[in-house]
Design an enzyme around this catalytic site. Structure first.
Site, PDB file in Angstrom:
ATOM      1  CD  GLU A 130      -3.967  -2.779   7.051  1.00 22.01           C
ATOM      2  OE1 GLU A 130      -2.802  -2.842   6.673  1.00 22.01           O
ATOM      3  OE2 GLU A 130      -4.718  -1.857   6.737  1.00 22.01           O
TER       4      GLU A 130
ATOM      5  CD  GLU B  32      -3.302   5.393   6.512  1.00 22.50           C
ATOM      6  OE1 GLU B  32      -3.252   5.512   5.277  1.00 22.50           O
ATOM      7  OE2 GLU B  32      -2.377   4.887   7.177  1.00 22.50           O
TER       8      GLU B  32
ATOM      9  CG  ASN C 288      -1.749   1.243   1.361  1.00 15.31           C
ATOM     10  OD1 ASN C 288      -1.829   2.036   0.421  1.00 15.31           O
ATOM     11  ND2 ASN C 288      -2.382   1.431   2.513  1.00 15.31           N
TER      12      ASN C 288
ATOM     13  CE  LYS D  23       0.024   3.445   4.675  1.00 16.36           C
ATOM     14  NZ  LYS D  23      -0.195   3.597   6.090  1.00 16.36           N
TER      15      LYS D  23
ATOM     16  CG  HIS E 108      -6.215   1.601   4.938  1.00 16.25           C
ATOM     17  ND1 HIS E 108      -5.796   2.600   5.785  1.00 16.25           N
ATOM     18  CD2 HIS E 108      -5.142   0.778   4.758  1.00 16.25           C
ATOM     19  CE1 HIS E 108      -4.524   2.394   6.093  1.00 16.25           C
ATOM     20  NE2 HIS E 108      -4.101   1.297   5.482  1.00 16.25           N
TER      21      HIS E 108
ATOM     22  CB  SER F  96       4.622  -1.743  12.111  1.00 14.95           C
ATOM     23  OG  SER F  96       4.151  -0.421  12.266  1.00 14.95           O
TER      24      SER F  96
ATOM     25  N   GLY G 199       1.718   2.135  10.741  1.00 14.49           N
ATOM     26  CA  GLY G 199       2.635   3.266  10.643  1.00 14.49           C
ATOM     27  C   GLY G 199       3.257   3.670  11.971  1.00 14.49           C
TER      28      GLY G 199
HETATM   29  C1  PEP Z   1      -1.113   0.043   5.858  1.00 18.88           C
HETATM   30  O1  PEP Z   1      -1.215   1.229   5.618  1.00 18.88           O
HETATM   31  O2  PEP Z   1      -1.974  -0.728   5.424  1.00 18.88           O
HETATM   32  C2  PEP Z   1       0.009  -0.419   6.674  1.00 18.88           C
HETATM   33  C3  PEP Z   1      -0.009  -1.643   7.110  1.00 18.88           C
HETATM   34  O3  PEP Z   1       1.014   0.478   6.927  1.00 18.88           O
HETATM   35  P1  PEP Z   1       2.411   0.194   7.695  1.00 18.88           P
HETATM   36  O4  PEP Z   1       2.958  -1.087   7.124  1.00 18.88           O
HETATM   37  O5  PEP Z   1       3.261   1.375   7.368  1.00 18.88           O
HETATM   38  O6  PEP Z   1       2.088   0.053   9.124  1.00 18.88           O
END
Ligand code: PEP
Length: 246
Positions: free
Chosen positions: A163, A93, A9, A11, A91, A209, A169
């Site tokens: 997630e 976000e 992803n 972003k 997601h 992460s 993040g």
């Molecule tokens: C994501 O945005 O789906 C994600 C898992 O981000 P990160 O790996 O940076 O935590």
């Protein structure tokens, strides 16, 4: 047998030339990795250029209407026209920053399915819910509200991404035990709602992460079928190593 999936992803990152360069490097390495489906979610304006490299791509967002007066939005047909085969839905976000609610996510799921685009349905609890110990109830509700209304034949083509919001993040990763417990629960709920076969065929991937140091341990867990990778997908080397972690 369900697919092993490693999805990046990206972003709202990268300029066109950077996206193409990264896509090419990933494509080249991915062709050497057997049995893992590598997918990229770039900014939508780069979908076509990346699809031309012949790497599978999906969209990070869309608006669930066919067409019309929705200034600034992109429809699923337009994304499909640019080569998208998958879409992220739910997601954290999009839920937190853009206020996308369960009902709207349900419409997005329906729109994706109607256009034969694979939904990657994201779910996960915020920190206060994890601290209160109610994460299983919370995530089950997210699935029931926006995903579990679909027909069995569509469910088996969906991907679920667990997630935990507190891990996205932040550099904090769920432990293997935490991830496995949630993934196993999600698979059990799919069994209860649909069938054991559908649950066994549905890929449930982990995001939050995930990086080169923890991917192998996470992916070796029986119900973790891969990862949705944010930060670590922006460098070819780390993303490729993650994809090689099975
Ligand atoms: C994501 O945005 O789906 C994600 C898992 O981000 P990160 O790996 O940076 O935590």
């Amino acid at each position: 047998m369900r697919n092993k999936i490693v999805a990046g992803n990206w972003k709202m990152n990268l300029l066109l030339a950077e996206a193409i360069d990264l896509g090419r490097k990933i494509k080249e390495a991915a062709s050497e990795i057997e049995g893992v489906q590598v997918l990229l979610f770039p900014s939508s304006i780069y979908l076509k250029s990346l699809a031309e490299i012949a790497i599978p791509v999906g969209a990070q967002n869309f608006y669930p209407a066919e067409n019309g007066a929705f200034t600034g939005e992109i429809s699923i047909s337009q994304l499909k026209d640019c080569g998208a085969t998958h879409v992220l839905i739910g997601h954290s976000e999009r839920r937190a920053i853009f206020g996308e609610q369960a009902d709207f996510l349900k419409q997005k799921v329906d729109s994706a399915i109607a256009h034969k685009i694979t939904p990657v349905f994201c779910c996960g609890e915020p920190l206060e819910i994890r601290e209160a110990g109610t994460e299983l109830v919370y995530v089950k509700r997210q699935l029931e509200e926006s995903l579990f209304h679909i027909l069995p034949e569509n469910m088996q083509n969906c991907i679920v991404a667990y997630e935990p919001v507190w891990a996205i993040g932040t550099g904090k990763t769920a432990t293997v035990a935490q991830a496995e417990e949630m993934h196993r629960s999600i698979r059990n709920w799919i069994t209860e709602k649909y069938t054991e076969t559908i649950a066994q065929n549905c890929s449930i991937i982990y995001g939050g992460s995930c990086n080169v140091s923890n991917a192998q341990e996470l992916f070796s867990s029986p119900n973790v079928d891969g990862g949705l990778i944010g930060g670590a997908s922006l460098q070819a080397e780390s993303f490729i190593k993650i994809a090689q972690s099975f």
